[in-house]
Design a protein around this motif. Structure first.
Motif, PDB file in Angstrom:
ATOM      1  N   GLN A  26       0.838  -1.187   0.000  1.00 41.72           N
ATOM      2  CA  GLN A  26       0.000   0.000   0.000  1.00 41.72           C
ATOM      3  C   GLN A  26       0.882   1.250   0.000  1.00 41.72           C
ATOM      4  O   GLN A  26       2.018   1.240   0.505  1.00 41.72           O
ATOM      5  N   PRO A  27       0.401   2.364  -0.561  1.00 39.92           N
ATOM      6  CA  PRO A  27       1.213   3.586  -0.614  1.00 39.92           C
ATOM      7  C   PRO A  27       1.455   4.180   0.775  1.00 39.92           C
ATOM      8  O   PRO A  27       0.643   4.036   1.692  1.00 39.92           O
ATOM      9  N   THR A  28       2.601   4.836   0.900  1.00 46.02           N
ATOM     10  CA  THR A  28       2.946   5.547   2.137  1.00 46.02           C
ATOM     11  C   THR A  28       2.486   6.993   2.032  1.00 46.02           C
ATOM     12  O   THR A  28       2.753   7.664   1.038  1.00 46.02           O
ATOM     13  N   GLU A  29       1.781   7.497   3.044  1.00 39.70           N
ATOM     14  CA  GLU A  29       1.249   8.858   3.034  1.00 39.70           C
ATOM     15  C   GLU A  29       2.123   9.766   3.897  1.00 39.70           C
ATOM     16  O   GLU A  29       2.450   9.435   5.038  1.00 39.70           O
ATOM     17  N   GLU A  31       2.590  13.943   4.940  1.00 36.75           N
ATOM     18  CA  GLU A  31       2.088  15.318   4.883  1.00 36.75           C
ATOM     19  C   GLU A  31       3.201  16.233   4.374  1.00 36.75           C
ATOM     20  O   GLU A  31       4.324  16.203   4.882  1.00 36.75           O
ATOM     21  N   MET A  42      -1.190  16.293   0.996  1.00 40.16           N
ATOM     22  CA  MET A  42      -0.811  14.900   1.255  1.00 40.16           C
ATOM     23  C   MET A  42      -0.102  14.309   0.036  1.00 40.16           C
ATOM     24  O   MET A  42      -0.588  14.417  -1.092  1.00 40.16           O
ATOM     25  N   THR A  43       1.058  13.713   0.288  1.00 42.97           N
ATOM     26  CA  THR A  43       1.803  13.015  -0.758  1.00 42.97           C
ATOM     27  C   THR A  43       1.743  11.520  -0.501  1.00 42.97           C
ATOM     28  O   THR A  43       2.016  11.059   0.610  1.00 42.97           O
ATOM     29  N   ARG A  44       1.394  10.764  -1.539  1.00 40.57           N
ATOM     30  CA  ARG A  44       1.353   9.297  -1.452  1.00 40.57           C
ATOM     31  C   ARG A  44       2.484   8.731  -2.318  1.00 40.57           C
ATOM     32  O   ARG A  44       2.600   9.084  -3.488  1.00 40.57           O
ATOM     33  N   SER A  59       4.603   8.653  -7.188  1.00 40.71           N
ATOM     34  CA  SER A  59       4.242   9.648  -6.173  1.00 40.71           C
ATOM     35  C   SER A  59       3.050  10.460  -6.659  1.00 40.71           C
ATOM     36  O   SER A  59       2.962  10.799  -7.849  1.00 40.71           O
ATOM     37  N   SER A  69      -3.225  19.151  -7.747  1.00 34.03           N
ATOM     38  CA  SER A  69      -2.718  17.781  -7.673  1.00 34.03           C
ATOM     39  C   SER A  69      -1.580  17.610  -8.667  1.00 34.03           C
ATOM     40  O   SER A  69      -1.468  18.353  -9.650  1.00 34.03           O
TER      41      SER A  69
END
Length: 414
Positions: A26-29, A31, A42-44, A59, A69
């Motif tokens: 799963q992506p890492t979130e 701030e 928020m960056t994923r 990203s 975005s």
């Protein structure tokens, strides 16, 4: 990059296969600051794999305050030991459907139009030749309205050039496509694999210091310090170990290296890598001697099953030809090896059939998969000497190093 560092410390694989049921994929979130309204968004970040294109970093940034975005894909694959240049003569409409992996460090040229796309002006992509032309046309057309207002003469010339690109895309005339990638990660499809593609030529080359600096390997003004080796005899009895990354999963691994003197031949360096994370194992042989003035060509006729157990030494710059199967493998496709003839044929089958990324996923076609499957069956028959109604001929040749020639130890004894 702290996430990558943390995973490396734990010794796990950083890049995971995409799996909705796996929490690690799963992506890492994170701030982060929005560069549009300067408030927090928020960056994923997702570290994953794409077949053949290897490891990538995906990203995505979204700002809930101004709705701005941005998405981006970056290649995280290892830089190859040598750069590579593909030269393709596009002659028909079918050639436009060839799949192309173009890294962001690659330069794309069409000599007939004196057209060039410099490196790092486009992001890496997996496309076709037609897709590359469409992307070039779209980039040129993007600023045409502004040019019509500010520089009408330039706009007219660019419009004429766009028309030429569109005519090439329609297949009205042949042209030459050159992709030069110093990182060695680009690729142009051979639709006739495993047979030779006469329209496509592949050339590996050693990078210049300027290209190394461009790839970020070392500074342009960095001078390599040559440390003299005074005790060669002690190195022959010592196995050197250094840390590296696994070529399959990019996890931290260790490589063992030893200097070996082969009787009646030369000194070679044997390197072996073992990955505890994915179980990948590989070995490679590199030349430890000087460059010879002449290359060597060896032709072996297989007439008995005992020929499969012949020991052989093959370097990186050795090419392999099996005329009965209409098969040719260029230099650097399989690294230097010290193995048997059966082991070499097994490595060839794994490279072309089992580990070929264009036989799986969205890149595969039924005709291509079936053709490569039949070729794998022929290789198995050769390994079992079941095609001996006529003898099988293996031609091995090298052009630069004495070690770039494949030779059998039994021939050395004789």
């Amino acid at each position: 990059m702290s996430v990558i560092a943390e995973e490396n410390v734990r010794g796990g694989s950083v890049f995971k296969e995409i799996n909705a049921d796996d929490e690690d994929s799963q992506p890492t979130e994170i701030e982060s600051l929005c560069m549009n309204c300067y408030q927090n968004g928020m960056t994923r970040i997702l570290l994953t794999k794409i077949p053949f294109f290897k490891e990538i970093i995906v990203s995505s940034f979204t700002c809930p305050n101004c709705s701005w975005s941005n998405t981006e894909i970056q290649s995280a694959g290892r830089i190859q030991d040598q750069g590579i240049t593909y030269t393709l003569n596009v002659k028909s409409k079918q050639d436009m459907n060839r799949e192309v992996v173009k890294a962001d460090s690659a330069t794309t040229r069409i000599p007939e139009l004196d057209f060039e796309i410099p490196p790092y002006t486009q992001k890496g992509s997996l496309s076709t030749i037609e897709g590359l032309l469409d992307r070039a046309v779209a980039g040129l057309e993007q600023d045409q309205p502004l040019r019509n207002e500010t520089a009408p003469e330039v706009a007219v010339k660019i419009s004429e050039f766009i028309d030429k690109l569109k005519k090439l895309k329609e297949g009205e005339s042949g042209f030459t496509l050159v992709i030069d990638d110093p990182s060695g990660n680009s690729f142009v499809e051979n639709p006739f694999a495993p047979q030779t593609d006469e329209a496509l030529s592949v050339c590996n080359y050693t990078r210049t210091p300027q290209q190394d600096a461009q790839l970020g390997i070392k500074a342009e003004d960095e001078e390599e310090e040559e440390k003299p080796i005074n005790d060669i005899d002690s190195m022959r009895n010592e196995v050197l170990t250094f840390n590296t990354n696994c070529p399959e999963c990019n996890a931290p691994a260790s490589t063992n290296m030893k200097l070996v003197q082969i009787p009646h031949f030369k000194e070679v360096i044997i390197m072996a890598t073992n990955c505890d994370d994915c179980g990948h194992r590989t070995n490679e042989v590199k030349s430890g001697g000087a460059t010879e003035e002449l290359g060597t060509k060896i032709t072996l006729h297989l007439t008995d099953v005992s020929d499969m157990s012949r020991d052989l030494l093959k370097s990186e710059t050795c090419s392999i030809l099996i005329p009965e199967l209409e098969f040719e493998l260029g230099m650097a496709a399989v690294g230097g090896k010290f193995t048997t003839l059966e082991g070499l044929l097994k490595d060839i089958k794994d490279l072309i059939v089992s580990k070929n990324p264009f036989t799986c996923g969205d890149s595969s076609t039924s005709d291509r998969t079936e053709k490569l499957k039949l070729f794998g069956q022929k290789i198995d028959k050769v390994r079992g000497i079941k095609l001996l109604k006529k003898s099988i001929t293996t031609v091995l040749s090298g052009s630069s190093y004495s070690l770039s020639v494949l030779t059998t130890v039994s021939d050395v004894w004789n």
